[in-house]
Design a protein around this motif. Structure first.
Motif, mmCIF file in Angstrom:
data_model
loop_
_atom_site.group_PDB
_atom_site.id
_atom_site.type_symbol
_atom_site.label_atom_id
_atom_site.label_comp_id
_atom_site.label_asym_id
_atom_site.label_seq_id
_atom_site.Cartn_x
_atom_site.Cartn_y
_atom_site.Cartn_z
ATOM 1 N N VAL A 197 0.848 -1.196 0.000
ATOM 2 C CA VAL A 197 0.000 0.000 0.000
ATOM 3 C C VAL A 197 0.885 1.249 0.000
ATOM 4 O O VAL A 197 1.837 1.343 0.786
ATOM 5 C CB VAL A 197 -0.934 0.022 1.226
ATOM 6 C CG1 VAL A 197 -1.681 1.359 1.307
ATOM 7 C CG2 VAL A 197 -1.928 -1.129 1.172
ATOM 8 N N LEU A 198 0.557 2.181 -0.878
ATOM 9 C CA LEU A 198 1.154 3.514 -0.865
ATOM 10 C C LEU A 198 0.099 4.506 -0.401
ATOM 11 O O LEU A 198 -1.014 4.527 -0.931
ATOM 12 C CB LEU A 198 1.636 3.911 -2.263
ATOM 13 C CG LEU A 198 2.085 5.378 -2.424
ATOM 14 C CD1 LEU A 198 3.384 5.626 -1.666
ATOM 15 C CD2 LEU A 198 2.230 5.753 -3.897
ATOM 16 N N LEU A 199 0.447 5.331 0.578
ATOM 17 C CA LEU A 199 -0.378 6.452 1.000
ATOM 18 C C LEU A 199 0.335 7.725 0.572
ATOM 19 O O LEU A 199 1.505 7.925 0.897
ATOM 20 C CB LEU A 199 -0.573 6.436 2.521
ATOM 21 C CG LEU A 199 -1.130 5.143 3.125
ATOM 22 C CD1 LEU A 199 -1.253 5.277 4.638
ATOM 23 C CD2 LEU A 199 -2.465 4.769 2.505
ATOM 24 N N VAL A 200 -0.361 8.595 -0.152
ATOM 25 C CA VAL A 200 0.291 9.783 -0.708
ATOM 26 C C VAL A 200 -0.614 11.000 -0.538
ATOM 27 O O VAL A 200 -1.841 10.909 -0.642
ATOM 28 C CB VAL A 200 0.659 9.553 -2.193
ATOM 29 C CG1 VAL A 200 -0.572 9.260 -3.051
ATOM 30 C CG2 VAL A 200 1.442 10.730 -2.754
ATOM 31 N N ILE A 201 0.029 12.142 -0.270
ATOM 32 C CA ILE A 201 -0.717 13.383 -0.079
ATOM 33 C C ILE A 201 0.203 14.554 -0.379
ATOM 34 O O ILE A 201 1.433 14.450 -0.240
ATOM 35 C CB ILE A 201 -1.261 13.474 1.374
ATOM 36 C CG1 ILE A 201 -2.308 14.583 1.502
ATOM 37 C CG2 ILE A 201 -0.129 13.631 2.381
ATOM 38 C CD1 ILE A 201 -3.093 14.523 2.798
ATOM 39 N N GLY A 202 -0.366 15.672 -0.806
ATOM 40 C CA GLY A 202 0.412 16.883 -0.999
ATOM 41 C C GLY A 202 0.704 17.559 0.332
ATOM 42 O O GLY A 202 -0.135 17.561 1.242
ATOM 43 N N ASP A 206 -4.285 20.387 3.450
ATOM 44 C CA ASP A 206 -4.807 20.237 4.798
ATOM 45 C C ASP A 206 -6.248 19.738 4.758
ATOM 46 O O ASP A 206 -6.593 18.730 5.360
ATOM 47 C CB ASP A 206 -4.734 21.562 5.558
ATOM 48 C CG ASP A 206 -5.342 21.455 6.940
ATOM 49 O OD1 ASP A 206 -4.709 20.823 7.806
ATOM 50 O OD2 ASP A 206 -6.456 21.975 7.148
ATOM 51 N N GLY A 207 -7.088 20.436 4.034
ATOM 52 C CA GLY A 207 -8.455 19.976 3.813
ATOM 53 C C GLY A 207 -9.385 20.109 4.991
ATOM 54 O O GLY A 207 -10.539 19.687 4.917
ATOM 55 N N ARG A 208 -8.931 20.705 6.084
ATOM 56 C CA ARG A 208 -9.772 20.753 7.279
ATOM 57 C C ARG A 208 -11.068 21.529 7.016
ATOM 58 O O ARG A 208 -12.147 21.117 7.437
ATOM 59 C CB ARG A 208 -8.996 21.392 8.436
ATOM 60 C CG ARG A 208 -9.648 21.182 9.795
ATOM 61 C CD ARG A 208 -8.796 21.816 10.887
ATOM 62 N NE ARG A 208 -7.465 21.259 10.926
ATOM 63 C CZ ARG A 208 -7.129 20.191 11.640
ATOM 64 N NH1 ARG A 208 -8.046 19.561 12.363
ATOM 65 N NH2 ARG A 208 -5.890 19.726 11.634
ATOM 66 N N ALA A 209 -10.969 22.647 6.304
ATOM 67 C CA ALA A 209 -12.167 23.452 6.028
ATOM 68 C C ALA A 209 -13.143 22.688 5.138
ATOM 69 O O ALA A 209 -14.361 22.715 5.363
ATOM 70 C CB ALA A 209 -11.776 24.774 5.382
ATOM 71 N N HIS A 249 -4.320 19.717 -2.862
ATOM 72 C CA HIS A 249 -5.226 18.587 -3.086
ATOM 73 C C HIS A 249 -5.331 18.349 -4.588
ATOM 74 O O HIS A 249 -6.245 18.836 -5.258
ATOM 75 C CB HIS A 249 -6.589 18.893 -2.482
ATOM 76 C CG HIS A 249 -7.480 17.690 -2.376
ATOM 77 N ND1 HIS A 249 -7.124 16.561 -1.685
ATOM 78 C CD2 HIS A 249 -8.723 17.448 -2.889
ATOM 79 C CE1 HIS A 249 -8.097 15.675 -1.759
ATOM 80 N NE2 HIS A 249 -9.077 16.185 -2.494
ATOM 81 N N SER A 250 -4.398 17.591 -5.124
ATOM 82 C CA SER A 250 -4.237 17.478 -6.576
ATOM 83 C C SER A 250 -3.876 16.059 -6.967
ATOM 84 O O SER A 250 -2.830 15.536 -6.549
ATOM 85 C CB SER A 250 -3.131 18.435 -7.050
ATOM 86 O OG SER A 250 -2.735 18.147 -8.375
ATOM 87 N N ALA A 251 -4.732 15.436 -7.780
ATOM 88 C CA ALA A 251 -4.404 14.111 -8.304
ATOM 89 C C ALA A 251 -3.186 14.154 -9.214
ATOM 90 O O ALA A 251 -2.264 13.342 -9.053
ATOM 91 C CB ALA A 251 -5.612 13.519 -9.022
ATOM 92 N N PRO A 252 -3.105 15.099 -10.184
ATOM 93 C CA PRO A 252 -1.895 15.153 -11.014
ATOM 94 C C PRO A 252 -0.635 15.439 -10.196
ATOM 95 O O PRO A 252 0.428 14.878 -10.472
ATOM 96 C CB PRO A 252 -2.192 16.296 -11.992
ATOM 97 C CG PRO A 252 -3.672 16.404 -12.026
ATOM 98 C CD PRO A 252 -4.139 16.051 -10.655
#
Length: 275
Positions: A197-202, A206-209, A249-252
């Motif tokens: 499993v790979l977990l990936v994030i920019g 943050d995304g809290r809002a 928050h970007s897939a590319p």
């Protein structure tokens, strides 16, 4: 249904069914659909592996397929991109597919039926597939892994806003305690642990809002990904965690580590692939 192998080499259907295909209605659930990228190197005799890429809430399936074409061409992989549309039964429901069942539809089974069509039409290897998803697609991807670990060779989960923990004390989708009643499947953490499993994030995601606006006032996206990683690792899964500098928050933006992850695993996956 036409098998590409049954068409003469000069038949115009060959052009339609290789490289960028049209969208096809999903078998058994025509409100859903899928498109495919079939690499230039494909021939009817080849049995190529499959990468399934699941869209996020915005359903940007065109960009998703285009962004994976270089990987497909370089490594001779068929890319399958399902489309789970907004508005099934409820015109405002953007989340239907993320927890795998909604409005009487089992979206995990829709995907398995799609893969069977891909196997038949392109002679593809679908016994186990590479699976990735960003945001809402990341929610779908790790939950699909829980229910069908035998069908997944490796999974990359990008920036999900909600996660399911391997915790039988919690009901779905927070945990896995009632999956036998809900899906007819008891989640097997040992089987899940056999899948890398790979977990990936920019780093700027943050995304809290965003999550608070949707009713989750307790977690940011990095916190959700950390919770998922800890739960998987606790049950023996080999988890890689990548934070991409300068990306929101970007897939590319988070795709390069996904491609690198799958590229590193492909030699072993090809050796073990089941058609």
């Amino acid at each position: 249904m036409i098998r590409v192998a049954d068409l003469p080499a000069a038949h115009p259907g060959r052009r339609l069914l290789t490289k960028r295909t049209p969208f096809f209605a999903a078998p058994g659930e025509p409100r859903c659909s899928y498109c495919v990228y079939v690499p230039t190197s494909w021939t009817p005799e080849t049995e190529l592996p499959v990468l399934v890429a699941v869209h996020g809430t915005g359903r940007s399936v065109g960009e998703l397929r285009e962004g994976l074409i270089p990987f497909a061409e370089e490594h001779q992989v068929i890319v399958v991109v399902p489309l789970f549309p907004v508005g099934i039964e409820n015109p405002d429901d953007v989340d239907n597919y993320k927890v795998l069942d909604a409005h009487g539809i089992r979206f995990d089974l829709v995907l398995l039926d799609i893969l069977e069509q891909v196997r038949f039409r392109w002679n593809a290897r679908i016994g186990t597939v590479l699976l990735c998803g960003h945001s809402g697609g990341g929610q779908f991807a790790h939950r699909f892994l829980y229910l069908h670990p035998d069908r997944v060779a490796a999974v990359a989960v990008g920036a999900p806003g909600g996660v399911t923990l391997l915790d039988d004390a919690l009901a779905w989708p927070e945990g896995t305690g009632d999956t036998r009643q809900r899906f007819g499947i008891a989640v097997d953490p040992a089987a899940v642990a056999r899948v890398p499993v790979l977990l990936v994030i920019g780093a700027d995601d943050d995304g809290r809002a965003d999550l608070a606006a949707m009713g989750d006032h307790g977690h940011s996206r990095p916190e959700q990904l950390d919770r998922l990683g800890r739960s998987l690792a606790l049950h023996g899964t080999a988890v890689q965690h990548v934070v991409v500098p300068g990306v929101g928050h970007s897939a590319p933006g988070t795709r390069p580590p996904v491609v690198e992850f799958f590229t590193g695993l492909l030699p072993d996956i090809r050796g073990k692939a089941v058609p």
